[in-house]
Design an enzyme around this catalytic site. Structure first.
Site, mmCIF file in Angstrom:
data_model
loop_
_atom_site.group_PDB
_atom_site.id
_atom_site.type_symbol
_atom_site.label_atom_id
_atom_site.label_comp_id
_atom_site.label_asym_id
_atom_site.label_seq_id
_atom_site.Cartn_x
_atom_site.Cartn_y
_atom_site.Cartn_z
ATOM 1 N N GLN A 75 110.232 49.665 66.192
ATOM 2 C CA GLN A 75 111.639 49.652 66.610
ATOM 3 C C GLN A 75 112.297 48.311 66.259
ATOM 4 O OE1 GLN A 75 113.878 51.794 67.840
ATOM 5 N NE2 GLN A 75 112.472 53.525 67.680
ATOM 6 N N SER A 76 112.117 47.889 65.027
ATOM 7 C CA SER A 76 112.623 46.586 64.584
ATOM 8 C C SER A 76 114.146 46.591 64.422
ATOM 9 C CB SER A 76 111.971 46.203 63.253
ATOM 10 O OG SER A 76 112.614 45.093 62.668
ATOM 11 N N ASN A 77 114.819 45.719 65.184
ATOM 12 C CA ASN A 77 116.253 45.516 64.985
ATOM 13 C C ASN A 77 116.530 44.880 63.627
ATOM 14 O OD1 ASN A 77 117.157 46.336 67.677
ATOM 15 N ND2 ASN A 77 116.133 44.493 68.395
#
Length: 338
Positions: A75-77
């Site tokens: 869930q990398s921004n």
């Protein structure tokens, strides 16, 4: 530090707002808390990585890259904002996502940031937890170069001396805003992970002699490792700007008491922080960075780390789209009886 000399592609909505959190401050009964809204940078729901990418993507364009590579957690921004920036420039984007949490729920693996990665046109490769992601990124870069492509590789979080320039600029922006508003800042607090945000802020604050102590609330590494990573990057960033030695080791302060079971794993304090910001201020945090950063801030206020009457600025690094990947873990608040 004349940043205008350095190539940059401006897409962020700047300056981001600097606002008081009056209801949160009253609820905690301690210092006066303000928020720097870097969740409002504008690119693909915003976030702190956009500032870094303005400098990194300018470098990619200068090198005539036809594909941008980067890496991060599922869930990398950062991956999401990189994919969006690449789409805006018409450059392909390929991301490597590491399974750091072990979560198998469909929302976590396919919703939130992952959904937006794909919507922006990025291609994705997955890696198991514990992978040396920098080495994996180098391998993919070499593979693509061998195929005749022109890859430009961005480290996780955009955290290298080029990316950290975004937060040198942010520190200068913050102090200009505070001066214009007559706001004397006693402390600046933010989440710290891949080190670029905290390192850039330190260089920027020292560069304008702000005399504002910066506290990073760690979201992954142990304290000594986190502080050393920030210090090394701050030194490299300062050297690039022609001001070596501007940051002292004692300027680098991280508190890693709020990581919990690990990176991206929810904690009760993080969930409380999400709810307090949402219900008292109408502001959405994220479960990985700003949520744990705010949890640390709230707990430290309660413990008297910050005194009543002091003015604290919390830098919101964005990432609220990640909430849609975490509904299963957060036990989203149910409607309460009146």
């Amino acid at each position: 530090m004349h940043l205008a000399r350095i190539p940059r592609i401006r897409v962020a909505h700047l300056p981001t707002p600097l606002e008081p959190l009056e209801r949160l401050s009253a609820a905690l009964g301690g210092p006066e808390i303000w928020i720097k809204r870097d969740d409002c940078t504008g690119l693909s729901t915003g976030g702190n990585k956009t500032r870094k990418l303005e400098f990194l993507m300018a470098e990619a364009v200068a090198e005539r890259a036809d594909v941008v590579l980067t890496q991060g957690a599922t869930q990398s921004n950062h991956a999401r904002q990189t994919a969006a920036f690449a789409a805006r420039l018409g450059i392909a984007c390929h991301v490597l996502l590491e399974d750091r949490t072990g979560f198998r729920e469909a929302d976590y693996t396919d919703n939130g940031n992952v959904l937006l990665d794909r919507l922006h046109g990025a291609t994705i490769e997955h890696r198991p937890g514990g992978t040396d992601m920098n080495a994996a990124l180098d391998e993919v870069r070499a593979r693509m170069a061998a195929e005749g492509r022109r890859p430009y590789a961005i480290p996780g979080g955009g955290s290298n001396p080029t990316g950290a320039l975004g937060y040198v600029d942010a520190a200068q922006e913050l102090m200009a805003q505070a001066d214009a508003m007559g706001l004397a800042i006693d402390h600046l607090v933010t989440a710290t992970g891949s080190a670029g945000t905290q390192a850039g802020l330190l260089v920027g604050l020292e560069g304008v002699n702000a005399q504002v102590p910066l506290l990073g609330i760690g979201v992954r590494a142990p304290r000594e490792k986190q502080e050393q990573s920030v210090y090394a990057l701050a030194c490299a960033t300062a050297e690039r700007l022609g001001v070596p030695g501007i940051v002292a080791r004692e300027d680098v302060v991280a508190n890693t008491d709020y990581v919990g079971a690990g990176y991206g794993i929810p904690t009760p304090g993080m969930i409380e922080a999400l709810e307090m910001f949402a219900r008292l201020e109408g502001i959405l945090l994220d479960p990985v960075y700003s949520g744990k950063g705010a949890a640390g801030l709230i707990d430290l206020v309660r413990k008297g780390r910050f005194r009543k009457g002091e003015r604290i600025v919390f830098l919101h690094t964005g990432g609220s789209v990640g909430l849609f990947g975490y509904g299963f873990a957060l036990d989203a608040p149910k409607e309460r009886a009146a």
